[in-house]
Enzyme design. Structure first.
Site, PDB file in Angstrom:
ATOM      1  N   ARG A 287      -8.663 -62.286  56.311  1.00 25.52           N
ATOM      2  CA  ARG A 287      -9.964 -62.023  56.913  1.00 25.52           C
ATOM      3  C   ARG A 287     -10.534 -60.628  56.705  1.00 25.52           C
ATOM      4  NH1 ARG A 287      -9.170 -63.751  62.904  1.00 25.52           N
ATOM      5  NH2 ARG A 287      -6.931 -63.877  62.457  1.00 25.52           N
TER       6      ARG A 287
ATOM      7  N   CYS B 198      -6.165 -67.489  59.564  1.00 28.29           N
ATOM      8  CA  CYS B 198      -6.374 -66.913  58.226  1.00 28.29           C
ATOM      9  C   CYS B 198      -5.914 -65.462  58.126  1.00 28.29           C
ATOM     10  CB  CYS B 198      -7.856 -67.004  57.834  1.00 28.29           C
ATOM     11  SG  CYS B 198      -8.190 -66.274  56.217  1.00 28.29           S
TER      12      CYS B 198
END
Ligand code: ARG
Length: 361
Positions: A70, A67
């Site tokens: 974050r 991801c």
């Protein structure tokens, strides 16, 4: 049921230590550990306290190597729905999640967590997704990625609509009982029609995408406990739609059509027609989401935010883990700092892990 083997207890302890130390609750740790150990010895498992689960969802996000978003890991709305045990309330909670997270376009990162002591399966890979239908001649209408799940919906009695962008129903199963489906009311779904800021004929492609990517095929693991039903969402980065969902040959495969609109020479590789079509498609996605008032981030800003996240983590004394192949956006990689950054892909827990397709269990 969790097993009482050592790794489980160790997982529980490791998480509680991390949680209580990061939340400055060390003075409560010893008695909590004692309670948890005796609970596990007696019953084979334990339950997380509300704040432990809440913080666990966030640390799991912080540890999500793939991801790029974050930086915002502390900001997630948590709906603790562990006490719900009937199918209607589960449907209601999922609809509530879609509506709340979409927030009329001002997307809010949100997670809903269901009971981990009961096998609750959300069959949808995402709460919102477009159907894919395979024709007899092998061609596909809609999203090719969803062909298998769409077939399951049809087998369960959902009527196929045969459109390019039909939102699939929610499908829920409890234990090994018959799965139930329910249509998502149109008024809580926000679809964004894709237009181009300059090229008017772009609208004739009739492209659209949904506002909110709500992942529902991953298992939240915190303190050794596995939450199989725990849908969560952030907001889109433009390239997910413009460089993958609408562009991949195995998805909506729109680059040849976009190139035609732009009158590019698709016979000449040196014309870089795919690259040029990609850029215009991605501009259109960002422009259209902005225009529709739906929160989205471009890949350059997301890359900057990720680098800020890496610096903050270093400052907090934590080792950053990340998966370079996922973090670097699918277009214009080398223009962003993430491309030039080395990353360690060690997997930590708490985290979100892929599950098997519920219909194959
Ligand atoms: N890539 C997936 C999609 O296009 C969504 C994954 C999660 N994305 C996010 N921005 N939180 O639907």
């Amino acid at each position: 049921m969790q097993m009482t083997d050592l790794p489980f207890i160790q997982n529980a302890e490791a998480y509680l230590r991390l949680c209580y130390s990061e939340l400055k609750k060390e003075h409560l740790l010893d008695s909590r550990l004692q309670n948890v150990r005796s609970e596990i010895n007696k019953t084979g498992t334990y339950d997380l306290l509300d704040f432990e689960l809440d913080y666990g969802t966030k640390v799991a996000w912080r540890n999500s190597n793939k991801c790029i978003g974050r930086l915002f890991w502390r900001n997630m709305e948590v709906f603790d729905r562990r006490s719900i045990n009937n199918i209607d309330s589960i449907f209601d909670s999922l609809l509530e999640h879609i509506d709340f997270a979409t927030n009329d376009g001002n997307i809010k990162s949100t997670i809903t967590i269901f009971n981990n002591r009961q096998k609750i399966h959300v069959w949808n890979p995402q709460l919102l997704s477009f159907a894919g239908y395979k024709n007899d001649d092998g061609t596909i209408i809609g999203d090719p990625k969803q062909v298998e799940f769409t077939e399951k919906c049809v087998q369960l009695g959902w009527i196929p609509k045969m459109g390019q962008f039909d939102i699939l129903p929610l499908v829920i199963q409890i234990e090994d009982k018959k799965p139930h489906w329910r249509e998502i009311p149109k008024d809580i779904i926000k679809l964004v029609p894709i237009h181009h800021p300059e090229i008017e004929s772009f609208s004739e492609l009739n492209l659209k995408w949904y506002s909110t990517p709500i992942i529902s095929n991953m298992i939240l693991e915190v303190g050794g406990l596995k939450f199989e039903a725990s849908p969560f969402n952030g907001w889109y980065m433009g390239t997910e739609i413009g460089a993958r969902n609408l562009a991949d040959e195995s998805r909506y495969d729109m680059l040849p059509k976009v190139a035609k609109l732009l009158e590019l020479d698709v016979k000449d590789k040196n014309s870089l027609w795919k690259d040029r079509a990609l850029v215009e498609l991605n501009r259109a996605v960002l422009y259209s989401f902005k225009k529709a008032g739906v929160k989205i981030v471009d890949h350059h800003s997301a890359s900057k935010q990720f680098m800020e996240f890496t610096r903050k983590e270093a400052k907090e004394g934590r080792d950053l883990t990340a998966d370079w192949a996922w973090i670097v956006p699918p277009i214009s990689g080398s223009t962003m700092e993430v491309f030039h950054t080395e990353m360690d892909n060690t997997v930590k827990t708490p985290n979100y892990f892929y599950r098997e397709e519920p219909w194959s269990l």
